[in-house]
Design an enzyme around this catalytic site. Structure first.
Site, PDB file in Angstrom:
ATOM      1  N   CYS A   1      37.685  58.387  83.810  1.00  0.00           N
ATOM      2  CA  CYS A   1      37.114  57.645  84.883  1.00  0.00           C
ATOM      3  C   CYS A   1      36.261  58.526  85.704  1.00  0.00           C
ATOM      4  O   CYS A   1      36.388  59.896  85.270  1.00  0.00           O
ATOM      5  CB  CYS A   1      38.282  57.321  85.886  1.00  0.00           C
ATOM      6  SG  CYS A   1      39.269  55.960  85.367  1.00  0.00           S
TER       7      CYS A   1
ATOM      8  N   GLY B   1      33.476  55.849  81.980  1.00  0.00           N
ATOM      9  CA  GLY B   1      34.259  54.472  82.277  1.00  0.00           C
ATOM     10  C   GLY B   1      33.253  53.220  82.563  1.00  0.00           C
ATOM     11  O   GLY B   1      32.383  53.235  83.100  1.00  0.00           O
TER      12      GLY B   1
ATOM     13  N   TYR C   1      34.232  67.050  74.545  1.00  0.00           N
ATOM     14  CA  TYR C   1      34.183  65.896  74.216  1.00  0.00           C
ATOM     15  C   TYR C   1      33.554  65.153  75.358  1.00  0.00           C
ATOM     16  O   TYR C   1      32.379  64.125  75.129  1.00  0.00           O
ATOM     17  CB  TYR C   1      35.180  65.270  73.525  1.00  0.00           C
ATOM     18  CG  TYR C   1      35.219  63.640  73.146  1.00  0.00           C
ATOM     19  CD1 TYR C   1      34.893  63.459  71.943  1.00  0.00           C
ATOM     20  CD2 TYR C   1      35.425  62.704  73.793  1.00  0.00           C
ATOM     21  CE1 TYR C   1      34.870  62.005  71.389  1.00  0.00           C
ATOM     22  CE2 TYR C   1      35.386  61.260  73.567  1.00  0.00           C
ATOM     23  CZ  TYR C   1      35.039  61.015  72.297  1.00  0.00           C
ATOM     24  OH  TYR C   1      35.055  59.921  71.852  1.00  0.00           O
TER      25      TYR C   1
ATOM     26  N   ASN D   1      40.648  59.803  89.240  1.00  0.00           N
ATOM     27  CA  ASN D   1      40.501  60.152  87.829  1.00  0.00           C
ATOM     28  C   ASN D   1      41.646  61.201  87.424  1.00  0.00           C
ATOM     29  O   ASN D   1      42.182  62.217  88.133  1.00  0.00           O
ATOM     30  CB  ASN D   1      39.170  60.866  87.711  1.00  0.00           C
ATOM     31  CG  ASN D   1      38.915  61.704  86.149  1.00  0.00           C
ATOM     32  OD1 ASN D   1      38.337  62.346  86.102  1.00  0.00           O
ATOM     33  ND2 ASN D   1      39.576  60.865  85.239  1.00  0.00           N
ATOM     34  N   GLY D   2      42.104  60.558  86.382  1.00  0.00           N
ATOM     35  CA  GLY D   2      43.317  61.207  85.958  1.00  0.00           C
ATOM     36  C   GLY D   2      44.689  60.419  85.568  1.00  0.00           C
ATOM     37  O   GLY D   2      44.575  58.929  85.715  1.00  0.00           O
TER      38      GLY D   2
END
Ligand code: SF4
Length: 489
Positions: free
Chosen positions: A5, A32, A249, A106-107
């Site tokens: 996210c 996202g 990435y 986020n996570g």
């Protein structure tokens, strides 16, 4: 693998925040694509618009106009915990006795179920099965009898896992990074305010200046008039656990994360790859777009030294760098193809070799990772079908042997090709002439950090968090929820 996210938070001096938030989310779209949302506050009232789809489709001009206020937060989401539907789209917003709260996460928490159960037991009703709502409820409860900073600290003491949060409490915008700093979050200065964002590319998009990363365990509170920010170091651990895959990435190459430009990191990983497992070939070729920076660093290093590390003679140019695979940018990502059959076809739809670059050549194909092995196998066969004499594969990260529990959808152990196969067995399966990965030591070396400051759970099978049924790589344990509740802060 799919991204997690992206979060953003902005506080400006009087100017509406909705449009800068919208542009910030555009810059984070790669993190996202399932849903996008913005929550703003105008000093009196909270406004929210959350919708499924890409940022460009999720908001109309009218939606942005209705998002009043010079402070707000935003979120783009790929589902990593909770259902794939609008009930889990973010920011999560709630109004309670002492104000309104918005939260972008986020996570992934690894103890969300325990905290949820305890909160449900004292009467909290949940509308989604996501872990973000758990954080929001816990914070809302703590805000009933504690100031902002103490309330955030109490919640941080109860939740365990990976989180970078942007939070709005009425028109106060905050950013929090988990004590191990697993997910990125940075602070930027705008012409008339401040921004918190998952990646610095969002700050660049708004012509802002990157100030610094939010520190692991730090709470940053933006001034409501956009004049600055306050910092509170709420938890201070000896070791961090930055996700090394952000650099390899996930993040945009033009972002600066934890003081490093992602593009340069990838190039340096490519240089290490040459040093560790360079092979002479006619052409070095990236898998677009993921392998491009690695391949450019690899080819640079190859033009300077031989595979053994000796200087190249002056009349030897080393290996030629060439783009030999052309990408059709209008094909969706392979992960939205539900069956293996469709995923295989997607590679052919997406990439087409340039025959003149490939025919009769020995090729070193560079990518950032191998997950299931399906794509690599397809690429090797694509190059062979186009006349490649040899195909050597080099990967800019260590083999992925275990899943991620910190918010990245990486496939299950059963699906990961490296979970139960040696490098030689993988080489055979993808049908390459040779295959080599980068070592974990090389990654830590390039990131200029101690191995103990990185999360490498997916390549070692040992995690920096206390995850049921998994090994840890450091002394960590989940908080005991009852004990944390009664702790005198
Ligand atoms: S397990 Fe892998 S992908 Fe997940 S946070 Fe750790 S390094 Fe990143």
């Amino acid at each position: 693998m799919t991204e997690k996210c992206g979060v953003v938070g902005i506080s400006l001096d009087g100017r509406p925040a909705s449009r800068p938030l919208y542009y910030g989310l555009y810059a984070l779209q790669h993190r996202g694509q399932e849903s996008a949302g913005i929550v703003t506050h105008d000093g009196f009232q909270q406004h929210s618009h959350v919708s499924m789809g890409l940022v460009g489709d999720a908001f109309t001009e009218g939606d942005l106009k209705d998002l009043n206020g010079s402070a707000g937060i935003g979120h783009v989401r790929y589902p990593t915990a909770g259902s794939v539907d609008s009930s889990c789209a973010q920011p999560f917003s709630v109004s309670f006795k002492s104000g309104s709260l918005g939260l972008s996460h986020n996570g992934n928490l690894v103890n969300a179920a325990e905290v949820r159960e305890e909160l449900a037991g004292i009467g909290h009703a949940f509308t989604s099965d996501g872990d973000t709502e758990v954080i929001a409820h816990d914070l809302a409860r703590n805000l009933l009898d504690a100031d902002l900073v103490r309330a955030v600290k109490r919640t941080m003491d109860r939740i365990h896992g990976s989180y970078a949060l942007t939070i709005s409490h009425d028109d106060t915008i905050m950013g929090v990074r988990d004590p191990q700093g697993n997910r990125p979050l940075c602070i930027g200065e705008l012409e008339d305010g401040y921004i918190l964002a998952s990646e610095s590319a969002a700050i660049d998009t708004l012509d802002g200046e990157l100030v610094r990363d939010v520190r692991p365990g730090e709470l940053v509170v933006l001034a409501e008039d956009g004049s600055g920010f306050d910092s509170y170091q709420l938890v201070d651990l000896d070791d961090t656990a930055h996700c090394f895959f952000e650099h390899v990435y996930f993040a945009r190459p033009d972002s600066v994360i934890d003081d490093s430009l992602v593009y340069e990191v990838r190039r340096n990983l490519g240089r290490k790859l040459w040093a560790e497992s360079g092979v002479e070939s006619d052409v070095v070729m990236p898998v677009p777009d993921s392998g491009r920076a690695f391949a450019s660093g690899y080819a640079d290093a190859a033009s300077e030294t031989t595979p053994g590390g000796a200087d190249r003679p002056e009349d030897d140019d080393g290996v030629e760098f060439a783009e030999g695979l052309m990408k059709n940018r209008y094909v969706g990502r392979t992960f939205i193809m539900p069956t293996q059959d469709e995923r295989e076809r997607a590679v052919r739809l997406k990439l087409n070799p340039i025959k003149s670059t490939v025919e009769g050549k020995s090729i070193t194909l560079i990518d950032d990772s191998i997950v299931r092995g399906t794509t690599s196998n397809q690429l090797v066969s694509l190059l062979r079908d186009s006349g490649a004499a040899e195909v050597h594969m080099r990967i800019g990260a260590p083999p992925i042997v275990a899943p991620c529990y910190m918010g990245i959808d990486m496939a299950t152990r059963e699906e990961l090709i490296a979970a139960d196969k040696t490098v030689e067995e993988i080489r055979e399966e993808i049908d390459a002439d040779s295959l080599a990965y980068l070592s974990t030591e090389a990654v830590a070396d390039v990131l200029a950090t101690d191995r103990t400051d990185l999360c490498m759970g997916c390549v070692t099978g040992e995690y920096p968090y206390d995850i049921a049924g998994e090994e840890t790589d450091r002394p960590v344990s989940r908080p005991t929820i009852e004990a944390a509740m009664s702790a005198d802060d």
